[in-house]
Design an enzyme around this catalytic site. Structure first.
Site, mmCIF file in Angstrom:
data_model
loop_
_atom_site.group_PDB
_atom_site.id
_atom_site.type_symbol
_atom_site.label_atom_id
_atom_site.label_comp_id
_atom_site.label_asym_id
_atom_site.label_seq_id
_atom_site.Cartn_x
_atom_site.Cartn_y
_atom_site.Cartn_z
ATOM 1 N N GLU A 180 0.832 -1.213 0.000
ATOM 2 C CA GLU A 180 0.000 0.000 0.000
ATOM 3 C C GLU A 180 0.865 1.261 0.000
ATOM 4 O OE1 GLU A 180 0.682 -2.055 2.322
ATOM 5 O OE2 GLU A 180 0.326 -1.315 4.353
ATOM 6 N N CYS A 285 16.315 -6.589 0.629
ATOM 7 C CA CYS A 285 16.414 -7.749 1.518
ATOM 8 C C CYS A 285 17.765 -8.423 1.349
ATOM 9 C CB CYS A 285 15.302 -8.738 1.223
ATOM 10 S SG CYS A 285 15.470 -9.503 -0.381
ATOM 11 N N GLU A 385 17.126 -6.003 11.788
ATOM 12 C CA GLU A 385 17.284 -5.584 10.393
ATOM 13 C C GLU A 385 17.050 -4.076 10.345
ATOM 14 O OE1 GLU A 385 14.174 -6.792 7.664
ATOM 15 O OE2 GLU A 385 15.625 -7.049 6.055
HETATM 16 P P1 NAD Z 1 5.898 -5.651 5.556
HETATM 17 O O1 NAD Z 1 5.977 -6.991 6.165
HETATM 18 O O2 NAD Z 1 5.603 -4.480 6.429
HETATM 19 O O3 NAD Z 1 4.769 -5.642 4.417
HETATM 20 C C1 NAD Z 1 4.668 -6.687 3.470
HETATM 21 C C2 NAD Z 1 3.205 -6.861 3.092
HETATM 22 O O4 NAD Z 1 2.473 -7.271 4.255
HETATM 23 C C3 NAD Z 1 2.557 -5.591 2.576
HETATM 24 O O5 NAD Z 1 1.770 -5.906 1.461
HETATM 25 C C4 NAD Z 1 1.723 -5.106 3.750
HETATM 26 O O6 NAD Z 1 0.539 -4.479 3.344
HETATM 27 C C5 NAD Z 1 1.390 -6.376 4.501
HETATM 28 N N1 NAD Z 1 1.311 -6.154 5.961
HETATM 29 C C6 NAD Z 1 1.974 -5.213 6.692
HETATM 30 N N2 NAD Z 1 1.666 -5.334 8.006
HETATM 31 C C7 NAD Z 1 0.799 -6.363 8.099
HETATM 32 C C8 NAD Z 1 0.136 -6.993 9.202
HETATM 33 N N3 NAD Z 1 0.300 -6.567 10.456
HETATM 34 N N4 NAD Z 1 -0.674 -8.044 8.942
HETATM 35 C C9 NAD Z 1 -0.840 -8.497 7.675
HETATM 36 N N5 NAD Z 1 -0.248 -7.925 6.603
HETATM 37 C C10 NAD Z 1 0.571 -6.885 6.812
HETATM 38 O O7 NAD Z 1 7.266 -5.435 4.740
HETATM 39 P P2 NAD Z 1 7.779 -4.133 4.003
HETATM 40 O O8 NAD Z 1 8.201 -3.139 5.040
HETATM 41 O O9 NAD Z 1 6.833 -3.720 2.953
HETATM 42 O O10 NAD Z 1 9.089 -4.702 3.278
HETATM 43 C C11 NAD Z 1 10.343 -4.771 3.887
HETATM 44 C C12 NAD Z 1 10.626 -6.140 4.453
HETATM 45 O O11 NAD Z 1 10.504 -7.121 3.433
HETATM 46 C C13 NAD Z 1 12.054 -6.286 4.972
HETATM 47 O O12 NAD Z 1 12.028 -7.041 6.158
HETATM 48 C C14 NAD Z 1 12.767 -7.056 3.867
HETATM 49 O O13 NAD Z 1 13.899 -7.808 4.279
HETATM 50 C C15 NAD Z 1 11.663 -7.954 3.416
HETATM 51 N N6 NAD Z 1 11.912 -8.434 2.068
HETATM 52 C C16 NAD Z 1 12.298 -9.738 1.916
HETATM 53 C C17 NAD Z 1 12.598 -10.217 0.648
HETATM 54 C C18 NAD Z 1 13.049 -11.629 0.450
HETATM 55 O O14 NAD Z 1 13.031 -12.092 -0.670
HETATM 56 N N7 NAD Z 1 13.445 -12.343 1.499
HETATM 57 C C19 NAD Z 1 12.474 -9.379 -0.465
HETATM 58 C C20 NAD Z 1 12.058 -8.061 -0.272
HETATM 59 C C21 NAD Z 1 11.770 -7.604 1.003
#
Ligand code: NAD
Length: 501
Positions: A180, A285, A385
């Site tokens: 979002e 990541c 992280e």
């Molecule tokens: P996030 O976990 O906050 O959000 C990811 C998704 O989950 C979003 O679509 C969001 O709307 C949803 N979300 C957020 N809070 C939620 C909740 N409480 N309950 C259910 N859904 C929820 O992650 P972010 O900040 O958007 O991305 C960064 C993170 O992603 C970092 O930790 C990074 O390391 C990780 N990441 C991992 C990889 C990988 O391949 N391992 C790749 C990219 C990013």
């Protein structure tokens, strides 16, 4: 925000529709705080309508010939190439990364689309001829049905493209829930996918946060969920969706260590490290966020600091910028809080990137390259992280000590070793307990001929996104054991044993 601020639509059954929700969130340019759009938190009725459309579309899409599916992705890769500058500009404006890096984000997704166009060579079963008298056994790799994807903010092009092209190419229909925080480039990619020929209902999009994600985890008509994001949310999604009987894969948070041996090519290594730690403002990541200097390489800190100091901080669309803003004001405060904790806990702040001067962009969420030396494993800056342009440096006497340090960290997304010694590199590759290893390559994200193979606390579920593993993730293997009667197979009489004769 003005009355003309665009409202981002949902995609349900081939139509871009405005959400009926009363809850909207702003999409903000992180360099200027300009509101670019409003994104809806979709209602449960809208989620249900999107799933119903995908379920209906599956009836015909699963029977669509593999060549027809492949040709859509051939067309799609062409459209992405043709629209690359527009896609990169959109991505840079809402996410903050530099234009060249935004093109890289789209390009790494485009590679998966190219791979999806080769689906005819990938979704192949096996056949064993004559396993018993006149009996053959073979496998079918059949699509699952409606699959869903939930994506993070940091790669708003690449990660959605990790998901829906391969899910759809294997014969599934899809529901995407983009981040979002920056859904605009994702939506442009979705428009291009429809233009490439994806039929109505095969790809659907809903926006939202926690409630929409929970609805996806619980929905009985969704068969599989692919998630990329933080560890706490991914763990929740894995548990909740598995409990509901779904196949789930979650790629999550990281703390990637780069181990530098004293025989490494110094200039190349320091350049690679500065790029991998501070590129995308550390919001990858697979960022090399943790450095382990071994033996005499411990004396290289000052030169690394000098390289990092020369990186230019600014808005992603300005020429020559190396480090753009972080995604939000909240992210900036969180990262600055972690930097403060490092100082408090006794790490040496050898480069302080807080409050950089970026003329004309005083409201941007900027943090410049920041480096801590003398870091120990008990500090928050090591344990958490940071997901910002902050590099933490630890030291080790020997390669064995460095390997033990990396293996003691719970994360297993990526790691790299820098050395000119083949024997040392091979020892590292064999003994390190991390799923993706670079040898003189700082960000070892595999191309889609392979799969993304993060491990341990960075991943839940056994199959990774894209590559060969994701073909298994998005299909059910069905074995068929078949006998066709003819003269040679007749006349056995009744057989009451388990054996095939
Ligand atoms: P996030 O976990 O906050 O959000 C990811 C998704 O989950 C979003 O679509 C969001 O709307 C949803 N979300 C957020 N809070 C939620 C909740 N409480 N309950 C259910 N859904 C929820 O992650 P972010 O900040 O958007 O991305 C960064 C993170 O992603 C970092 O930790 C990074 O390391 C990780 N990441 C991992 C990889 C990988 O391949 N391992 C790749 C990219 C990013």
């Amino acid at each position: 925000m003005t009355a003309s601020t665009p409202r981002i639509p949902l995609l349900i059954d081939g139509e871009f529709v405005q959400s009926a929700t009363g809850h909207w969130q702003e999409v903000v340019n992180p360099a200027t705080q300009q509101v670019l759009a409003q994104v809806p938190m979709a209602t449960m009725d809208e989620v249900n309508a999107a799933v119903a459309a995908a379920k209906e579309a599956f009836k015909s899409w699963r029977k669509t010939p593999i060549g027809t599916r492949a040709r859509i992705f051939l067309k799609y890769q062409q459209l992405i190439r043709e629209n690359m500058p527009e896609l990169a500009a959109l991505l840079s404006a809402e996410q903050g990364k530099t234009l060249p890096d935004a093109e890289g984000d789209v390009f790494r997704g485009l590679e998966v689309v190219e791979h999806a166009a080769a689906i005819g060579n990938l979704q192949l079963g096996e056949l064993a001829n004559n396993v018993a008298n006149g009996v053959d056994t073979y496998t079918l790799m059949q699509p699952l049905g409606v699959c869903a994807g939930i994506t993070p903010f940091n790669f708003p092009a690449m990660i959605p493209l990790w998901m829906f092209p391969m899910a759809i190419a294997t014969g599934n229909t899809f529901l995407l829930k983009p981040s979002e925080q920056d859904p605009m480039v994702t939506m442009r990619l979705v428009e291009l996918a429809l233009e490439a020929g994806i039929p109505k209902g095969v790809l659907n999009v809903v926006h939202g946060g926690k409630d929409v994600v929970n609805a996806i985890c619980d929905h009985p008509d969704i068969q599989a969920v692919s998630f990329v994001g933080s560890t706490p949310v991914g763990t929740h999604v894995y548990n909740r969706a598995s409990q509901a009987g779904k196949r789930v894969q979650c790629m999550m948070g990281a703390k990637n260590h780069a181990v530098v041996l004293p025989d490494a090519n110094k200039e190349q290594t320091l350049n690679a490290l500065a790029g991998a730690a501070f590129g995308a403002a550390g919001q990858r990541c697979m960022a090399a966020s943790t450095l382990v200097l071994v033996g005499e390489a411990r004396g290289w800190v000052a030169e690394l600091v000098e390289k990092a100091r020369t990186l230019k901080v600014g808005p992603g669309n300005a020429p020559g910028v190396d480090v753009g803003p972080v995604i939000s004001c909240a992210a900036r405060s969180r990262i600055e809080g972690l930097i403060a904790s490092g100082v408090e806990q006794g790490a040496r702040l050898v480069l302080d990137g807080r409050n950089p001067q970026v003329p004309g962009f005083e409201n941007g969420n900027f943090i410049g390259p920041t480096i801590f030396a003398g870091v120990t494993t008990d500090m928050r800056i090591y344990q958490e992280e940071i997901f910002g342009p902050v590099l933490v440096i630890l030291e080790a006497e020997t390669l064995d000590e460095a390997i033990a340090l990396v293996n003691a960290n719970p994360n297993g997304n990526g790691t790299a070793v820098f050395t000119q010694s083949g024997a040392a590199a091979r020892k590292f590759q064999e003994e390190i307990d991390v799923g993706q290893v670079g040898i003189n390559v700082p960000i070892p994200v595999p191309v889609p001929l392979f799969s993304f193979t993060g491990s341990r606390a960075s991943k839940l579920g056994d199959l990774g996104p894209y590559g060969k593993q994701v073909v298994l993730f998005y299909t059910q293997t069905k074995t068929v054991t078949a006998r066709w009667f003819d003269d040679s197979t007749l006349g056995h009489g009744v057989n009451t044993t388990i054996s095939l004769k």
